[in-house]
Write an enzyme that holds these catalytic residues in place. Structure first.
Site, short mmCIF file in Angstrom:
data_model
loop_
_atom_site.label_atom_id
_atom_site.label_comp_id
_atom_site.label_asym_id
_atom_site.label_seq_id
_atom_site.Cartn_x
_atom_site.Cartn_y
_atom_site.Cartn_z
N HIS A 72 66.16 43.08 -6.62
CA HIS A 72 66.59 41.74 -6.45
C HIS A 72 66.06 41.12 -7.73
CE1 HIS A 72 68.24 41.25 -2.21
NE2 HIS A 72 68.63 42.32 -2.85
N TYR A 201 67.60 31.16 1.48
CA TYR A 201 66.54 30.39 2.31
C TYR A 201 67.12 29.15 2.51
CZ TYR A 201 62.76 33.98 1.37
OH TYR A 201 61.89 34.96 1.18
N PRO A 293 55.85 34.33 7.33
CA PRO A 293 56.56 35.33 6.37
C PRO A 293 57.61 34.58 5.53
CG PRO A 293 57.60 34.82 8.55
CD PRO A 293 56.05 34.16 8.86
N LYS A 297 54.98 37.60 1.77
CA LYS A 297 53.71 38.09 1.21
C LYS A 297 52.72 38.90 2.17
CE LYS A 297 53.74 36.18 -2.80
NZ LYS A 297 54.99 36.88 -2.98
N TYR A 384 56.58 34.39 -5.87
CA TYR A 384 57.48 35.26 -5.40
C TYR A 384 57.35 36.71 -5.89
CZ TYR A 384 61.35 36.16 -1.97
OH TYR A 384 61.90 36.62 -1.07
#
Length: 393
Positions: A72, A201, A293, A297, A384
Protein backbone atom coordinates in the site's frame (compact mmCIF):
# COMPACT_ATOMS: atom_id res chain seq x y z
CA UNK A 1 18.24 -27.80 30.74
CA UNK A 2 20.48 -24.95 29.54
CA UNK A 3 20.31 -22.30 26.83
CA UNK A 4 21.68 -18.85 26.13
CA UNK A 5 18.39 -16.92 25.83
CA UNK A 6 15.08 -17.99 27.37
CA UNK A 7 12.17 -16.46 25.47
CA UNK A 8 8.84 -16.24 27.31
CA UNK A 9 5.96 -16.16 24.83
CA UNK A 10 5.44 -17.54 21.31
CA UNK A 11 3.58 -14.64 19.77
CA UNK A 12 5.14 -12.84 16.78
CA UNK A 13 7.76 -11.00 18.86
CA UNK A 14 9.00 -14.12 20.68
CA UNK A 15 9.03 -16.23 17.53
CA UNK A 16 10.76 -13.53 15.47
CA UNK A 17 13.43 -12.97 18.12
CA UNK A 18 13.96 -16.72 18.38
CA UNK A 19 14.31 -17.07 14.60
CA UNK A 20 16.81 -14.22 14.32
CA UNK A 21 18.91 -15.53 17.21
CA UNK A 22 18.85 -19.09 15.86
CA UNK A 23 20.07 -17.94 12.45
CA UNK A 24 23.06 -16.19 13.98
CA UNK A 25 24.00 -19.14 16.20
CA UNK A 26 22.60 -17.98 19.56
CA UNK A 27 20.78 -20.82 21.32
CA UNK A 28 17.31 -20.07 22.62
CA UNK A 29 14.30 -21.87 24.08
CA UNK A 30 10.73 -20.54 23.74
CA UNK A 31 8.07 -21.16 26.41
CA UNK A 32 4.40 -20.53 25.59
CA UNK A 33 1.52 -21.05 28.01
CA UNK A 34 -1.11 -21.64 25.30
CA UNK A 35 -1.54 -24.19 22.51
CA UNK A 36 -0.40 -23.41 18.94
CA UNK A 37 -4.06 -23.35 17.88
CA UNK A 38 -4.88 -20.71 20.48
CA UNK A 39 -1.94 -18.54 19.42
CA UNK A 40 -2.97 -18.74 15.77
CA UNK A 41 -6.59 -18.02 16.67
CA UNK A 42 -5.84 -14.51 17.90
CA UNK A 43 -7.01 -12.07 15.21
CA UNK A 44 -4.85 -8.96 15.18
CA UNK A 45 -3.63 -6.20 12.91
CA UNK A 46 -2.21 -6.58 9.46
CA UNK A 47 -0.40 -3.36 8.43
CA UNK A 48 3.38 -3.92 8.43
CA UNK A 49 5.89 -1.09 8.40
CA UNK A 50 8.81 -1.35 5.99
CA UNK A 51 11.16 -1.95 8.96
CA UNK A 52 9.16 -4.98 10.06
CA UNK A 53 9.11 -6.30 6.48
CA UNK A 54 12.90 -5.98 6.26
CA UNK A 55 13.30 -7.81 9.59
CA UNK A 56 11.12 -10.70 8.37
CA UNK A 57 13.34 -10.95 5.31
CA UNK A 58 16.47 -10.93 7.46
CA UNK A 59 14.93 -13.75 9.50
CA UNK A 60 14.43 -15.81 6.34
CA UNK A 61 10.64 -16.07 6.73
CA UNK A 62 9.39 -13.68 4.07
CA UNK A 63 8.55 -15.97 1.12
CA UNK A 64 4.80 -16.11 1.68
CA UNK A 65 4.66 -12.52 2.88
CA UNK A 66 6.44 -11.29 -0.24
CA UNK A 67 4.15 -13.37 -2.47
CA UNK A 68 0.80 -12.64 -0.79
CA UNK A 69 1.26 -9.30 0.98
CA UNK A 70 -0.45 -6.26 -0.49
CA UNK A 71 1.80 -3.22 -0.90
CA UNK A 72 0.00 0.00 0.00
CA UNK A 73 1.44 3.33 -1.08
CA UNK A 74 -1.26 5.45 0.56
CA UNK A 75 -4.47 5.54 2.57
CA UNK A 76 -7.50 7.79 2.90
CA UNK A 77 -8.73 10.02 5.71
CA UNK A 78 -12.41 10.97 5.47
CA UNK A 79 -13.88 13.78 7.55
CA UNK A 80 -17.60 14.51 7.31
CA UNK A 81 -17.63 12.91 3.87
CA UNK A 82 -14.60 14.80 2.50
CA UNK A 83 -11.83 12.46 1.44
CA UNK A 84 -8.08 13.14 1.64
CA UNK A 85 -5.50 10.65 0.36
CA UNK A 86 -2.17 10.44 2.19
CA UNK A 87 0.37 9.54 -0.49
CA UNK A 88 2.88 7.77 1.74
CA UNK A 89 5.21 6.71 -1.06
CA UNK A 90 5.13 10.06 -2.80
CA UNK A 91 5.91 11.86 0.44
CA UNK A 92 8.46 9.47 1.97
CA UNK A 93 9.54 7.04 -0.76
CA UNK A 94 8.28 4.21 1.45
CA UNK A 95 5.15 2.09 1.70
CA UNK A 96 3.53 -0.46 4.03
CA UNK A 97 2.53 -4.07 3.47
CA UNK A 98 -0.88 -5.49 4.36
CA UNK A 99 -0.33 -9.03 5.62
CA UNK A 100 -2.25 -10.40 8.60
CA UNK A 101 -0.57 -10.94 11.95
CA UNK A 102 -2.03 -14.44 11.99
CA UNK A 103 -0.14 -15.17 8.76
CA UNK A 104 3.06 -13.70 10.22
CA UNK A 105 2.68 -15.98 13.23
CA UNK A 106 1.97 -18.98 11.00
CA UNK A 107 5.16 -18.35 8.99
CA UNK A 108 7.27 -17.97 12.12
CA UNK A 109 5.80 -21.13 13.67
CA UNK A 110 6.64 -23.08 10.52
CA UNK A 111 10.20 -21.74 10.60
CA UNK A 112 10.60 -22.69 14.26
CA UNK A 113 9.40 -26.20 13.61
CA UNK A 114 11.67 -26.62 10.59
CA UNK A 115 14.69 -25.32 12.51
CA UNK A 116 14.26 -27.92 15.25
CA UNK A 117 14.94 -25.26 17.89
CA UNK A 118 13.15 -26.01 21.18
CA UNK A 119 9.70 -24.60 21.86
CA UNK A 120 7.38 -25.72 24.66
CA UNK A 121 3.67 -25.03 24.20
CA UNK A 122 1.31 -25.34 27.18
CA UNK A 123 4.14 -24.50 29.56
CA UNK A 124 2.44 -23.65 32.85
CA UNK A 125 3.49 -22.15 36.18
CA UNK A 126 6.33 -20.25 34.47
CA UNK A 127 8.45 -18.41 37.03
CA UNK A 128 11.55 -16.25 36.53
CA UNK A 129 14.40 -16.43 39.04
CA UNK A 130 17.75 -14.74 39.79
CA UNK A 131 17.65 -12.29 36.89
CA UNK A 132 18.25 -9.13 38.91
CA UNK A 133 21.73 -10.03 40.14
CA UNK A 134 24.44 -12.41 39.04
CA UNK A 135 24.85 -13.98 35.61
CA UNK A 136 22.78 -17.18 35.86
CA UNK A 137 19.03 -16.55 35.74
CA UNK A 138 16.65 -19.50 35.74
CA UNK A 139 13.16 -20.16 34.50
CA UNK A 140 11.07 -22.90 36.09
CA UNK A 141 7.95 -24.31 34.44
CA UNK A 142 5.64 -27.29 34.21
CA UNK A 143 5.26 -29.19 30.96
CA UNK A 144 3.37 -32.44 30.37
CA UNK A 145 3.18 -33.08 34.11
CA UNK A 146 6.90 -32.60 34.76
CA UNK A 147 8.78 -29.80 36.49
CA UNK A 148 11.61 -28.24 34.44
CA UNK A 149 14.43 -25.85 35.24
CA UNK A 150 15.86 -23.80 32.36
CA UNK A 151 19.22 -22.16 33.06
CA UNK A 152 20.13 -19.28 30.75
CA UNK A 153 22.20 -16.14 30.29
CA UNK A 154 19.30 -13.79 29.53
CA UNK A 155 15.49 -13.77 29.60
CA UNK A 156 13.37 -12.07 26.92
CA UNK A 157 9.85 -11.37 28.19
CA UNK A 158 7.71 -11.51 25.04
CA UNK A 159 4.56 -12.71 26.78
CA UNK A 160 2.25 -9.76 26.38
CA UNK A 161 0.41 -7.35 28.63
CA UNK A 162 -0.93 -10.05 30.97
CA UNK A 163 2.21 -12.22 31.00
CA UNK A 164 4.46 -13.17 33.87
CA UNK A 165 7.53 -11.20 32.75
CA UNK A 166 6.47 -7.67 33.66
CA UNK A 167 4.78 -8.98 36.82
CA UNK A 168 8.13 -10.49 37.85
CA UNK A 169 9.91 -7.13 37.75
CA UNK A 170 10.34 -5.49 41.16
CA UNK A 171 7.26 -3.30 41.46
CA UNK A 172 9.14 -0.52 43.24
CA UNK A 173 11.49 -0.26 40.24
CA UNK A 174 8.95 -0.14 37.41
CA UNK A 175 6.89 2.89 36.42
CA UNK A 176 3.66 2.48 34.46
CA UNK A 177 2.10 5.20 32.33
CA UNK A 178 -1.44 4.63 31.07
CA UNK A 179 -4.38 6.29 29.35
CA UNK A 180 -7.65 4.38 28.96
CA UNK A 181 -10.01 5.62 26.25
CA UNK A 182 -13.78 5.83 26.83
CA UNK A 183 -14.72 3.64 23.86
CA UNK A 184 -13.77 0.46 22.02
CA UNK A 185 -13.59 -0.92 18.49
CA UNK A 186 -16.14 -3.43 17.26
CA UNK A 187 -14.37 -5.41 14.53
CA UNK A 188 -15.82 -7.73 11.91
CA UNK A 189 -13.92 -10.11 9.61
CA UNK A 190 -15.66 -11.31 6.46
CA UNK A 191 -14.92 -13.15 3.22
CA UNK A 192 -15.87 -10.24 0.97
CA UNK A 193 -13.70 -8.07 -1.29
CA UNK A 194 -12.44 -4.82 0.32
CA UNK A 195 -14.50 -1.77 -0.50
CA UNK A 196 -11.34 -0.12 -1.92
CA UNK A 197 -7.73 -1.10 -2.54
CA UNK A 198 -6.42 1.06 0.31
CA UNK A 199 -7.44 1.63 3.92
CA UNK A 200 -10.03 4.29 4.71
CA UNK A 201 -10.10 5.98 8.14
CA UNK A 202 -13.38 7.78 8.80
CA UNK A 203 -14.41 10.47 11.29
CA UNK A 204 -18.17 10.84 11.51
CA UNK A 205 -20.45 12.40 14.15
CA UNK A 206 -21.85 8.88 14.69
CA UNK A 207 -18.35 7.63 15.49
CA UNK A 208 -15.11 6.42 13.95
CA UNK A 209 -14.97 3.73 11.25
CA UNK A 210 -12.16 1.91 9.45
CA UNK A 211 -12.24 -0.05 6.21
CA UNK A 212 -9.30 -2.44 6.18
CA UNK A 213 -8.46 -5.80 4.62
CA UNK A 214 -6.39 -8.96 4.91
CA UNK A 215 -6.36 -9.92 1.21
CA UNK A 216 -8.15 -9.25 -2.07
CA UNK A 217 -11.04 -11.42 -0.84
CA UNK A 218 -11.03 -10.89 2.94
CA UNK A 219 -12.06 -7.62 4.58
CA UNK A 220 -11.75 -6.28 8.12
CA UNK A 221 -14.04 -3.46 9.25
CA UNK A 222 -14.22 -1.56 12.53
CA UNK A 223 -16.59 0.91 14.14
CA UNK A 224 -16.24 2.89 17.36
CA UNK A 225 -18.58 1.62 20.05
CA UNK A 226 -19.37 2.07 23.72
CA UNK A 227 -17.51 -0.12 26.19
CA UNK A 228 -20.92 -1.06 27.56
CA UNK A 229 -21.77 -2.82 24.27
CA UNK A 230 -21.73 -6.60 23.91
CA UNK A 231 -20.81 -8.48 20.74
CA UNK A 232 -23.96 -10.55 21.07
CA UNK A 233 -26.04 -7.40 20.61
CA UNK A 234 -24.55 -6.77 17.17
CA UNK A 235 -26.00 -8.88 14.39
CA UNK A 236 -24.21 -8.74 11.05
CA UNK A 237 -27.09 -6.70 9.62
CA UNK A 238 -26.86 -4.15 12.42
CA UNK A 239 -23.10 -3.84 11.93
CA UNK A 240 -23.37 -3.30 8.16
CA UNK A 241 -26.14 -0.74 8.59
CA UNK A 242 -24.13 1.27 11.11
CA UNK A 243 -20.91 1.04 9.11
CA UNK A 244 -22.67 2.24 5.95
CA UNK A 245 -24.14 5.21 7.83
CA UNK A 246 -20.63 6.34 8.84
CA UNK A 247 -18.91 5.96 5.47
CA UNK A 248 -18.82 8.59 2.71
CA UNK A 249 -21.75 8.00 0.36
CA UNK A 250 -19.60 6.90 -2.59
CA UNK A 251 -17.83 4.32 -0.38
CA UNK A 252 -21.02 3.05 1.21
CA UNK A 253 -22.48 2.53 -2.25
CA UNK A 254 -19.68 0.10 -3.15
CA UNK A 255 -19.68 -1.85 0.11
CA UNK A 256 -20.14 -5.60 -0.34
CA UNK A 257 -21.67 -7.18 2.76
CA UNK A 258 -21.68 -10.79 3.86
CA UNK A 259 -21.66 -13.07 6.90
CA UNK A 260 -18.90 -12.53 9.47
CA UNK A 261 -16.67 -15.33 10.70
CA UNK A 262 -15.10 -13.30 13.53
CA UNK A 263 -16.48 -10.43 15.54
CA UNK A 264 -15.06 -8.87 18.69
CA UNK A 265 -14.87 -5.68 20.76
CA UNK A 266 -11.45 -4.38 21.76
CA UNK A 267 -10.97 -1.65 24.39
CA UNK A 268 -8.43 1.05 23.57
CA UNK A 269 -5.57 2.04 25.85
CA UNK A 270 -2.12 3.61 25.77
CA UNK A 271 0.39 2.01 28.14
CA UNK A 272 4.16 2.16 28.69
CA UNK A 273 6.27 0.49 31.37
CA UNK A 274 9.68 1.96 32.17
CA UNK A 275 12.38 0.74 32.20
CA UNK A 276 12.36 -2.30 29.91
CA UNK A 277 15.42 -4.00 31.39
CA UNK A 278 15.74 -5.52 34.86
CA UNK A 279 19.16 -7.12 35.29
CA UNK A 280 19.22 -9.94 32.74
CA UNK A 281 15.52 -9.80 31.91
CA UNK A 282 14.23 -7.66 29.04
CA UNK A 283 10.61 -6.72 28.31
CA UNK A 284 9.66 -6.92 24.64
CA UNK A 285 6.52 -5.82 22.78
CA UNK A 286 3.15 -5.82 24.57
CA UNK A 287 4.83 -6.83 27.82
CA UNK A 288 6.15 -3.25 27.94
CA UNK A 289 3.73 -1.15 25.89
CA UNK A 290 0.27 -1.03 24.37
CA UNK A 291 -0.99 1.45 21.76
CA UNK A 292 -4.52 2.05 20.49
CA UNK A 293 -4.77 0.39 17.06
CA UNK A 294 -5.59 3.62 15.22
CA UNK A 295 -2.01 4.19 14.09
CA UNK A 296 -1.28 0.53 13.19
CA UNK A 297 1.69 0.47 15.56
CA UNK A 298 1.21 -2.48 17.96
CA UNK A 299 2.97 -5.30 16.10
CA UNK A 300 5.36 -2.86 14.44
CA UNK A 301 6.47 -1.42 17.74
CA UNK A 302 7.13 -4.93 19.05
CA UNK A 303 9.31 -5.62 16.02
CA UNK A 304 11.51 -2.60 16.73
CA UNK A 305 12.06 -3.94 20.26
CA UNK A 306 13.04 -7.29 18.71
CA UNK A 307 15.42 -5.52 16.33
CA UNK A 308 17.11 -3.69 19.20
CA UNK A 309 17.42 -6.71 21.52
CA UNK A 310 18.58 -8.99 18.71
CA UNK A 311 21.37 -6.63 17.70
CA UNK A 312 22.39 -6.02 21.31
CA UNK A 313 22.54 -9.77 22.02
CA UNK A 314 24.44 -10.44 18.82
CA UNK A 315 26.95 -7.76 19.81
CA UNK A 316 27.26 -9.23 23.30
CA UNK A 317 27.88 -12.78 22.07
CA UNK A 318 29.74 -12.29 18.78
CA UNK A 319 31.66 -9.07 19.46
CA UNK A 320 32.16 -9.38 23.22
CA UNK A 321 30.27 -6.12 23.75
CA UNK A 322 27.77 -6.81 26.58
CA UNK A 323 27.58 -3.07 27.23
CA UNK A 324 25.27 -2.82 24.20
CA UNK A 325 22.56 -4.44 26.32
CA UNK A 326 22.76 -1.47 28.69
CA UNK A 327 21.29 0.71 25.92
CA UNK A 328 18.29 -1.53 25.17
CA UNK A 329 15.73 0.30 27.28
CA UNK A 330 16.67 3.86 26.29
CA UNK A 331 16.81 3.04 22.58
CA UNK A 332 13.45 1.28 22.64
CA UNK A 333 11.70 3.92 24.72
CA UNK A 334 12.71 6.75 22.40
CA UNK A 335 10.85 5.09 19.53
CA UNK A 336 8.02 3.81 21.73
CA UNK A 337 7.03 7.25 22.99
CA UNK A 338 7.02 8.65 19.45
CA UNK A 339 4.74 5.82 18.35
CA UNK A 340 2.57 6.32 21.44
CA UNK A 341 2.26 9.99 20.53
CA UNK A 342 1.24 9.21 16.95
CA UNK A 343 -1.28 6.57 18.01
CA UNK A 344 -2.78 8.90 20.62
CA UNK A 345 -2.93 11.71 18.05
CA UNK A 346 -4.61 9.55 15.39
CA UNK A 347 -7.11 8.39 18.00
CA UNK A 348 -7.82 11.98 19.03
CA UNK A 349 -8.13 13.08 15.41
CA UNK A 350 -10.59 10.42 14.27
CA UNK A 351 -12.87 9.44 17.14
CA UNK A 352 -15.99 11.07 18.47
CA UNK A 353 -15.65 12.26 22.06
CA UNK A 354 -18.33 13.48 24.43
CA UNK A 355 -16.65 16.84 24.79
CA UNK A 356 -17.65 20.48 24.50
CA UNK A 357 -17.60 22.80 21.54
CA UNK A 358 -14.03 24.08 22.04
CA UNK A 359 -12.48 20.59 21.79
CA UNK A 360 -14.64 19.77 18.78
CA UNK A 361 -13.43 22.92 17.02
CA UNK A 362 -9.81 22.05 17.84
CA UNK A 363 -10.33 18.57 16.39
CA UNK A 364 -11.73 20.03 13.18
CA UNK A 365 -8.82 22.50 12.96
CA UNK A 366 -6.38 19.59 13.33
CA UNK A 367 -8.17 17.69 10.57
CA UNK A 368 -8.10 20.71 8.27
CA UNK A 369 -4.46 21.60 8.91
CA UNK A 370 -2.98 18.13 8.56
CA UNK A 371 -4.83 17.36 5.33
CA UNK A 372 -4.42 20.75 3.64
CA UNK A 373 -0.68 21.35 4.07
CA UNK A 374 2.34 19.50 2.74
CA UNK A 375 3.95 19.61 6.18
CA UNK A 376 0.88 18.05 7.79
CA UNK A 377 0.60 15.26 5.24
CA UNK A 378 4.34 14.56 5.52
CA UNK A 379 4.04 14.22 9.30
CA UNK A 380 1.25 11.67 8.94
CA UNK A 381 3.03 9.74 6.19
CA UNK A 382 6.44 9.44 7.84
CA UNK A 383 4.89 8.24 11.10
CA UNK A 384 2.53 5.79 9.40
CA UNK A 385 5.23 4.06 7.31
CA UNK A 386 7.34 3.86 10.46
CA UNK A 387 10.18 5.86 11.93
CA UNK A 388 13.60 4.33 11.24
CA UNK A 389 15.13 1.84 13.68
CA UNK A 390 17.93 3.29 15.77
CA UNK A 391 21.27 1.49 15.26
CA UNK A 392 22.64 -0.40 18.26
CA UNK A 393 26.25 0.80 18.38
Amino acid sequence: MKTQVAIIGAGPSGLLLGQLLHRCGIDNVILERHTPEYVLGRVRAGVLEYGFVDLMREAGVSARMDADGLEHTGFTLAFQGDRHRVDMHGLTGKSVLVYGQTEVTHDLMDARRESGAPIYYEATDVQLHDFLEGDKPRVTFQHEGKQHVLECDYIAGCDGFHGVSRKSAPQDKIHNFERVYPFGWLGLLTETPPVEDELIYVHNPRGFALCSMRSHTRSRYYIQCSLAEHVEDWSDDRFWTELSARLPEDVAGKLQTGPSFEKSIAPLRSFVAEPMRFGRMFLVGDAAHIVPPTGAKGLNLASSDVYTLYHALRGAYHENRPELLDRYSEICLRRIWKAERFSWWMTSLLHTFDEGGFNQRIQKAEQDYYTSTQAGLMTIAENYVGLPYEPVV
